[in-house]
Scaffold this motif. Sequence first.
Motif, short mmCIF file in Angstrom:
data_model
loop_
_atom_site.label_atom_id
_atom_site.label_comp_id
_atom_site.label_asym_id
_atom_site.label_seq_id
_atom_site.Cartn_x
_atom_site.Cartn_y
_atom_site.Cartn_z
N GLY A 83 0.82 -1.21 0.00
CA GLY A 83 0.00 0.00 0.00
C GLY A 83 0.85 1.26 0.00
N VAL A 84 1.92 1.25 0.78
CA VAL A 84 2.83 2.41 0.82
C VAL A 84 3.46 2.62 -0.55
N VAL A 85 3.91 1.56 -1.18
CA VAL A 85 4.54 1.67 -2.50
C VAL A 85 3.54 2.21 -3.52
N ILE A 86 2.32 1.70 -3.51
CA ILE A 86 1.30 2.18 -4.45
C ILE A 86 1.01 3.65 -4.20
N PHE A 87 0.89 4.05 -2.93
CA PHE A 87 0.65 5.46 -2.60
C PHE A 87 1.78 6.35 -3.11
N VAL A 88 3.01 5.96 -2.88
CA VAL A 88 4.16 6.77 -3.32
C VAL A 88 4.18 6.88 -4.84
N VAL A 89 3.92 5.80 -5.55
CA VAL A 89 3.90 5.83 -7.01
C VAL A 89 2.81 6.76 -7.52
N VAL A 90 1.62 6.67 -6.95
CA VAL A 90 0.52 7.54 -7.36
C VAL A 90 0.85 9.00 -7.04
N ALA A 91 1.40 9.25 -5.86
CA ALA A 91 1.75 10.62 -5.46
C ALA A 91 2.78 11.22 -6.42
N PHE A 92 3.83 10.49 -6.73
CA PHE A 92 4.84 11.00 -7.65
C PHE A 92 4.29 11.18 -9.06
N THR A 93 3.38 10.31 -9.46
CA THR A 93 2.75 10.45 -10.78
C THR A 93 1.96 11.74 -10.84
N ILE A 94 1.20 12.03 -9.80
CA ILE A 94 0.41 13.26 -9.77
C ILE A 94 1.33 14.48 -9.74
N ILE A 95 2.39 14.43 -8.95
CA ILE A 95 3.34 15.55 -8.88
C ILE A 95 3.97 15.81 -10.24
N VAL A 96 4.42 14.78 -10.92
CA VAL A 96 5.04 14.95 -12.23
C VAL A 96 4.02 15.48 -13.23
N TYR A 97 2.79 15.00 -13.18
CA TYR A 97 1.74 15.47 -14.08
C TYR A 97 1.46 16.96 -13.85
N LEU A 98 1.36 17.37 -12.58
CA LEU A 98 1.12 18.77 -12.27
C LEU A 98 2.29 19.65 -12.71
N MET A 99 3.51 19.17 -12.51
CA MET A 99 4.68 19.92 -12.98
C MET A 99 4.66 20.05 -14.50
N ASP A 100 4.23 19.02 -15.19
CA ASP A 100 4.13 19.08 -16.64
C ASP A 100 3.13 20.14 -17.07
N ILE A 101 1.98 20.19 -16.41
CA ILE A 101 0.97 21.20 -16.74
C ILE A 101 1.52 22.61 -16.46
N ILE A 102 2.16 22.78 -15.32
CA ILE A 102 2.71 24.09 -14.96
C ILE A 102 3.76 24.54 -15.98
N PHE A 103 4.71 23.69 -16.32
CA PHE A 103 5.75 24.07 -17.27
C PHE A 103 5.19 24.30 -18.67
N LYS A 104 4.19 23.52 -19.05
CA LYS A 104 3.57 23.73 -20.36
C LYS A 104 2.90 25.11 -20.39
N GLY A 105 2.23 25.46 -19.29
CA GLY A 105 1.59 26.79 -19.20
C GLY A 105 2.62 27.89 -19.22
N LEU A 106 3.73 27.74 -18.49
CA LEU A 106 4.76 28.77 -18.48
C LEU A 106 5.42 28.93 -19.84
N LEU A 107 5.66 27.80 -20.51
CA LEU A 107 6.27 27.88 -21.85
C LEU A 107 5.30 28.47 -22.87
N GLY A 108 4.00 28.34 -22.63
CA GLY A 108 3.01 28.93 -23.51
C GLY A 108 2.98 30.45 -23.42
N LEU A 109 3.48 31.00 -22.30
CA LEU A 109 3.53 32.45 -22.12
C LEU A 109 4.68 33.09 -22.90
N LEU A 110 5.66 32.31 -23.26
CA LEU A 110 6.80 32.86 -24.01
C LEU A 110 6.38 33.20 -25.44
N PRO A 111 6.88 34.34 -25.93
CA PRO A 111 6.54 34.70 -27.31
C PRO A 111 7.26 33.78 -28.30
N HIS A 112 6.62 33.52 -29.43
CA HIS A 112 7.21 32.65 -30.44
C HIS A 112 8.15 33.40 -31.30
#
Length: 76
Positions: A47-76
């Motif tokens: 259960g601990v291993v599954i929780f840690v895997v899910v938590a890190f998956t969510i963190i990486v997904y949120l970081m991906d969304i944040i960085f994608k949004g920040l890179l979208g603010l840069l002019p082309h």
Amino acid sequence: MANSVQNKQNENKTSFKEALLTYFKGVKVEWGKISWPQKNQIIFETGVVIFVVVAFTIIVYLMDIIFKGLLGLLPH
């Protein structure tokens, strides 16, 4: 000449068989020394291993969304 080569091959086969048997006898002895965890400990740790895997998956997904949004603010 052929007999000596054949004798060496027979010795190699015999020594390989003996080595293999010795190895598996050692494995059997060591297998008996293993202290297996209890069922509730395995369930908890899984259960601990599954929780840690899910938590890190969510963190990486949120970081991906944040960085994608920040890179979208840069002019082309």
